[in-house]
Write an enzyme that holds these catalytic residues in place. Structure first.
Site, short mmCIF file in Angstrom:
data_model
loop_
_atom_site.label_atom_id
_atom_site.label_comp_id
_atom_site.label_asym_id
_atom_site.label_seq_id
_atom_site.Cartn_x
_atom_site.Cartn_y
_atom_site.Cartn_z
CB VAL A 29 -0.96 -0.02 1.22
CG1 VAL A 29 -1.68 1.31 1.38
CG2 VAL A 29 -1.97 -1.15 1.07
CB THR A 139 -7.58 -2.61 6.96
OG1 THR A 139 -7.27 -2.47 5.58
CG2 THR A 139 -9.01 -3.05 7.14
CD GLU A 170 -0.47 -8.41 -1.55
OE1 GLU A 170 -0.01 -9.52 -1.86
OE2 GLU A 170 -0.63 -8.04 -0.36
CE LYS A 267 -34.73 2.35 -0.12
NZ LYS A 267 -36.03 2.31 -0.74
CB CYS A 276 -39.27 -16.70 -4.89
SG CYS A 276 -40.62 -16.87 -6.06
NE ARG A 344 -47.28 -17.36 -1.45
CZ ARG A 344 -47.16 -17.71 -2.73
NH1 ARG A 344 -46.93 -18.98 -3.04
NH2 ARG A 344 -47.25 -16.82 -3.69
P1 NAD Z 1 3.01 -4.74 4.47
O1 NAD Z 1 3.15 -5.72 5.58
O2 NAD Z 1 3.36 -5.14 3.08
O3 NAD Z 1 3.88 -3.45 4.82
C1 NAD Z 1 3.81 -2.80 6.05
C2 NAD Z 1 5.17 -2.14 6.30
O4 NAD Z 1 5.08 -1.36 7.49
C3 NAD Z 1 6.30 -3.15 6.54
O5 NAD Z 1 7.33 -2.91 5.59
C4 NAD Z 1 6.77 -2.85 7.96
O6 NAD Z 1 8.18 -3.02 8.13
C5 NAD Z 1 6.36 -1.41 8.11
N1 NAD Z 1 6.24 -0.95 9.50
C6 NAD Z 1 5.70 -1.59 10.54
N2 NAD Z 1 5.81 -0.82 11.65
C7 NAD Z 1 6.41 0.33 11.29
C8 NAD Z 1 6.78 1.52 11.97
N3 NAD Z 1 6.55 1.69 13.27
N4 NAD Z 1 7.36 2.51 11.28
C9 NAD Z 1 7.62 2.37 9.95
N5 NAD Z 1 7.29 1.24 9.25
C10 NAD Z 1 6.68 0.26 9.90
O7 NAD Z 1 1.53 -4.17 4.55
P2 NAD Z 1 0.54 -3.79 3.33
O8 NAD Z 1 0.15 -5.02 2.62
O9 NAD Z 1 1.07 -2.64 2.57
O10 NAD Z 1 -0.74 -3.34 4.16
C11 NAD Z 1 -0.73 -2.15 4.94
C12 NAD Z 1 -2.15 -1.90 5.44
O11 NAD Z 1 -3.03 -1.73 4.31
C13 NAD Z 1 -2.73 -3.05 6.25
O12 NAD Z 1 -3.59 -2.54 7.23
C14 NAD Z 1 -3.54 -3.84 5.21
O13 NAD Z 1 -4.59 -4.55 5.81
C15 NAD Z 1 -4.06 -2.73 4.32
N6 NAD Z 1 -4.32 -3.13 2.93
C16 NAD Z 1 -3.51 -4.03 2.31
C17 NAD Z 1 -3.78 -4.39 0.98
C18 NAD Z 1 -2.94 -5.40 0.27
O14 NAD Z 1 -3.39 -5.92 -0.75
N7 NAD Z 1 -1.73 -5.70 0.73
C19 NAD Z 1 -4.87 -3.81 0.32
C20 NAD Z 1 -5.64 -2.87 0.97
C21 NAD Z 1 -5.37 -2.54 2.29
#
Ligand code: NAD
Length: 447
Positions: A29, A139, A170, A267, A276, A344
């Site tokens: 992200v 999230t 991803e 809704k 049905c 029904r």
């Molecule tokens: P990820 O695990 O790939 O990356 C998270 C990064 O944060 C890691 O590199 C980690 O080292 C870093 N990190 C952790 N603590 C830290 C700190 N204190 N300071 C600096 N860096 C720190 O995570 P992601 O897949 O990018 O997901 C991030 C968020 O977005 C999550 O909440 C995930 O649920 C949500 N999300 C992910 C996706 C997806 O497809 N991967 C899609 C939508 C939402």
């Protein structure tokens, strides 16, 4: 960070490249976001505590595979408009702080927000200015944003907070981030607009601006809806194999069902009924069971619908208070939906039965379905109009959305009923209007 990058960042700061934005968390992200925001002319500082990751990024190597991300990301990095650092303290001068750290599942199944909490605390302990915004992309479960907002208020800080959940997948992260709908939740209109502006040149700019809680629920609802649909298709695929049917055609057909019943038109209500859906869902669950799905999605759907109806009964009884005996409940709407007299499997039947069993007096009105209901319940009070029905009511329960109910005259209702309590299962009434009449309104999630 290399010396020349610091120099470029310094030289091209805010004045030339729009905002300086800090993105904390260099995962899927964070890096996809960095890439598209840099394209939009902003200066981006990406921070991660994982030093190996930062080294890899500074060597123009993605720490994971994501199509097309390396080109855009490292082109910007080469120009110096994106830099990668391992220490958030060095980039606290940014205007916007995106938090994109992981929020995994803990041992109990709950969302673990500890990484997010820690980053958030670091920022609010060091930064405080009304011009600055913390934007959460990770999230989070409902309630989290209010908890974080309370921490800001506790410190009497003026920094703004918004929630802008991410919906990318991803494998198509860049494409998704630019094409997906954008959701921004918050209390500060100024901050919501500022974040919305960052995306305003996206090709398909569909944006939902709302409060924290709606954005939080929407993100979880979206992902769980996707999980549910995928699981349903998987169950159907196994069934198709057993019956020599074609799953591709079935899924194509299901996609067309959006034309008949668009999700946006559904809704909430007192539970599905009619001739049905209950019959066919039950029969399909039986087919699934015979084919080895002991608890198929359809089984769960039936259970959930039954529970929803039971919940309505207990909610109505709770609203009546402890001494419910001989109290008066008015039911508006007897058929399973408006514009029919078909009773029904109508939710009204379950509710009437339950109320009678508790010694509650039941008064009812429906523009079309009274005669059908008389055959089932001879001794309840059938009325000629909604106004006659609400006379003396301790609680009014609206089960269908006939126009006659939507257009009801509250000046009249307010004096006719005994207690001003309305259960609006179809969310047809404006909560503000009912507040003016001092009604207690119990609806299904409409504000
Ligand atoms: P990820 O695990 O790939 O990356 C998270 C990064 O944060 C890691 O590199 C980690 O080292 C870093 N990190 C952790 N603590 C830290 C700190 N204190 N300071 C600096 N860096 C720190 O995570 P992601 O897949 O990018 O997901 C991030 C968020 O977005 C999550 O909440 C995930 O649920 C949500 N999300 C992910 C996706 C997806 O497809 N991967 C899609 C939508 C939402």
């Amino acid at each position: 960070m290399k010396a020349w990058q610091i120099l470029v960042l310094f030289l091209f700061n805010i004045s030339v490249y729009g905002n300086q934005i800090t993105i904390i968390g260099c995962g899927y992200v964070g890096l996809a976001l960095a890439s598209i925001l840099s394209r939009n002319g902003h200066t981006i500082v990406c921070v991660d505590i994982d030093k190996e990751k930062i080294t890899s990024l500074n060597n123009y190597t993605l720490p994971f595979y994501e199509p097309n991300l390396d080109d855009t990301l490292f082109n910007a990095a080469r120009k110096g408009t994106i830099i990668f650092v391992d220490d958030v303290e060095r980039v606290l001068e940014s205007e916007i702080f995106y938090l994109c750290v992981a929020t995994p599942t803990d041992a109990t199944g709950k969302c673990d927000c500890s990484l997010l909490n820690s980053c958030f605390n670091t920022i609010i302990s060091k930064v405080d200015a009304a011009s600055k915004i913390i934007c959460i992309k990770s999230t989070v479960p409902p309630g989290t944003m209010q908890r974080l907002q309370a921490l800001i208020k506790e410190k009497k800080h003026s920094i703004h907070l918004v929630y802008n959940p991410e919906f990318l997948r991803e494998g198509s992260a860049l494409q998704d981030i630019m094409n997906n709908p954008i959701v921004i939740g918050g209390e500060s209109t100024q901050a919501i607009e500022k974040i919305a502006d960052l995306y305003s040149n996206f090709q398909t700019y569909r944006i939902i601006k709302t409060n924290f809680e709606t954005a939080e629920i929407l993100k979880y609802a979206w992902n769980s809806f996707s999980a549910m649909r995928i699981t349903y298709i998987n169950e159907l695929a196994v069934l198709c194999r057993k019956f020599n049917a074609d799953i591709a055609t079935v899924t194509q057909g299901l996609a067309l069902s959006e034309c008949l019943l668009p999700t946006a038109a559904i809704k909430p209500g007192p539970g599905y009924g009619g001739s049905c859906l209950p019959k066919d869902a039950a029969a399909f669950a039986k087919v699934m069971e015979e084919q080895g799905f002991s608890s198929s999605i359809i089984h769960q759907v039936i259970t959930s619908n039954n529970n929803h109806r039971k919940r309505l009964i207990s909610d109505v009884c709770a609203l009546l208070g402890k001494s419910e005996y001989q109290k008066v409940v008015t039911i508006l709407g007897l058929a399973f939906k408006a514009h029919t007299n078909d009773i029904r499997n109508s939710p009204a039947i379950d509710l009437i039965k339950a109320l009678i069993e508790r010694g509650i007096i039941v008064k009812v009105y429906d523009p079309q379905a009274m005669n059908s209901m008389k055959e089932l319940f001879a001794h309840i009070h059938y009325c000629n109009s909604p106004y006659q029905a609400v006379q003396g009511a301790d609680c009014i329960v609206v089960l269908t959305d006939w126009d006659e109910f939507k257009e009801i005259d509250f000046d009249k209702i307010a004096v006719l009923c005994n207690k001003k309590i309305i259960v609006d299962t179809k969310n047809i009434y404006n909560p503000e209007l009912l507040k003016k009449y001092n009604f207690t309104l119990y609806n299904y999630g409409k504000h």
